[in-house]
Design a protein around this motif. Sequence first.
Motif, PDB file in Angstrom:
ATOM      1  N   TYR A 163       0.866  -1.189   0.000  1.00 20.33           N
ATOM      2  CA  TYR A 163       0.000   0.000   0.000  1.00 20.33           C
ATOM      3  C   TYR A 163       0.897   1.232   0.000  1.00 20.33           C
ATOM      4  O   TYR A 163       1.989   1.245   0.569  1.00 20.33           O
ATOM      5  N   SER A 164       0.429   2.303  -0.631  1.00 20.13           N
ATOM      6  CA  SER A 164       1.285   3.453  -0.894  1.00 20.13           C
ATOM      7  C   SER A 164       1.520   4.336   0.324  1.00 20.13           C
ATOM      8  O   SER A 164       2.605   4.893   0.483  1.00 20.13           O
ATOM      9  N   ASP A 165       0.536   4.516   1.191  1.00 21.64           N
ATOM     10  CA  ASP A 165       0.690   5.380   2.369  1.00 21.64           C
ATOM     11  C   ASP A 165      -0.254   4.905   3.461  1.00 21.64           C
ATOM     12  O   ASP A 165      -0.986   3.935   3.316  1.00 21.64           O
ATOM     13  N   VAL A 166      -0.226   5.663   4.573  1.00 19.22           N
ATOM     14  CA  VAL A 166      -1.031   5.264   5.743  1.00 19.22           C
ATOM     15  C   VAL A 166      -2.511   5.316   5.416  1.00 19.22           C
ATOM     16  O   VAL A 166      -3.315   4.542   5.980  1.00 19.22           O
ATOM     17  N   LYS A 169      -3.865   1.995   4.428  1.00 18.48           N
ATOM     18  CA  LYS A 169      -3.635   0.803   5.261  1.00 18.48           C
ATOM     19  C   LYS A 169      -4.926   0.056   5.540  1.00 18.48           C
ATOM     20  O   LYS A 169      -4.974  -1.184   5.567  1.00 18.48           O
ATOM     21  N   GLU A 186       4.190  -1.124   3.464  1.00 15.35           N
ATOM     22  CA  GLU A 186       3.951   0.228   2.950  1.00 15.35           C
ATOM     23  C   GLU A 186       5.136   0.653   2.070  1.00 15.35           C
ATOM     24  O   GLU A 186       6.283   0.650   2.513  1.00 15.35           O
ATOM     25  N   THR A 187       4.859   1.040   0.833  1.00 13.16           N
ATOM     26  CA  THR A 187       5.892   1.537  -0.085  1.00 13.16           C
ATOM     27  C   THR A 187       5.237   2.359  -1.190  1.00 13.16           C
ATOM     28  O   THR A 187       4.237   1.922  -1.786  1.00 13.16           O
TER      29      THR A 187
END
Length: 202
Positions: A163-166, A169, A186-187
């Motif tokens: 997943y790209s950001d919080v 999530k 996360e990346t």
Amino acid sequence: MSNYPRDEFDAIEEHSARHGVHRSSLDPQRRSLMPLMVVGVVALCVGLLAFFIMPKMFNTTTPPAAVVAQSSTAAPSATAAPATPSAAPSTAPAETPTPTPTPTPTPTPTAVVDKTVPVAIFNAAGVSGLAASYAGRVQADGWMVSQSANWAGQPQATSVIFYSDVAQKGNAEALSALLGIPALLETPELGVPLAVVLGPGA
């Protein structure tokens, strides 16, 4: 008849009560009152001594020193200021203490799942048609699949959901529960909000 010279035994008084040398006097002798008076005076002195002196020597009702000190210290304060009258007894009923409520723990708000976020599915297991199979399951749950292709990155030892950001999530956790893939990472390097990489054993 022989005449003998007169001696002391021949001089007898006419009215004497003595009748011989060895007879005691028949008249009762007067006793002296002096010994009786001495005994009376001594008894009187002993009585006065016992009445006045002895109670002071063996006085057991003397208050203790602490009580005497307390009374001596309490006397000036009593004379210094008059005691204030005690307040009248209150007729109001005593207030019962209200129990303090225990704070209930606030539940942690669950992350909002946005199924409109596009999901990319990549096959890194080398099994033909694996990505398309998982894409069908994701779409059947209401998600939008952006692409389904083979994985071109580094080999993966297991399946992973990126997943790209919080903010994403919560969506990644929803996909993890749907597909049974516990690994989340996360990346932002993939350039997509959500990506499912299917590794060996998927």
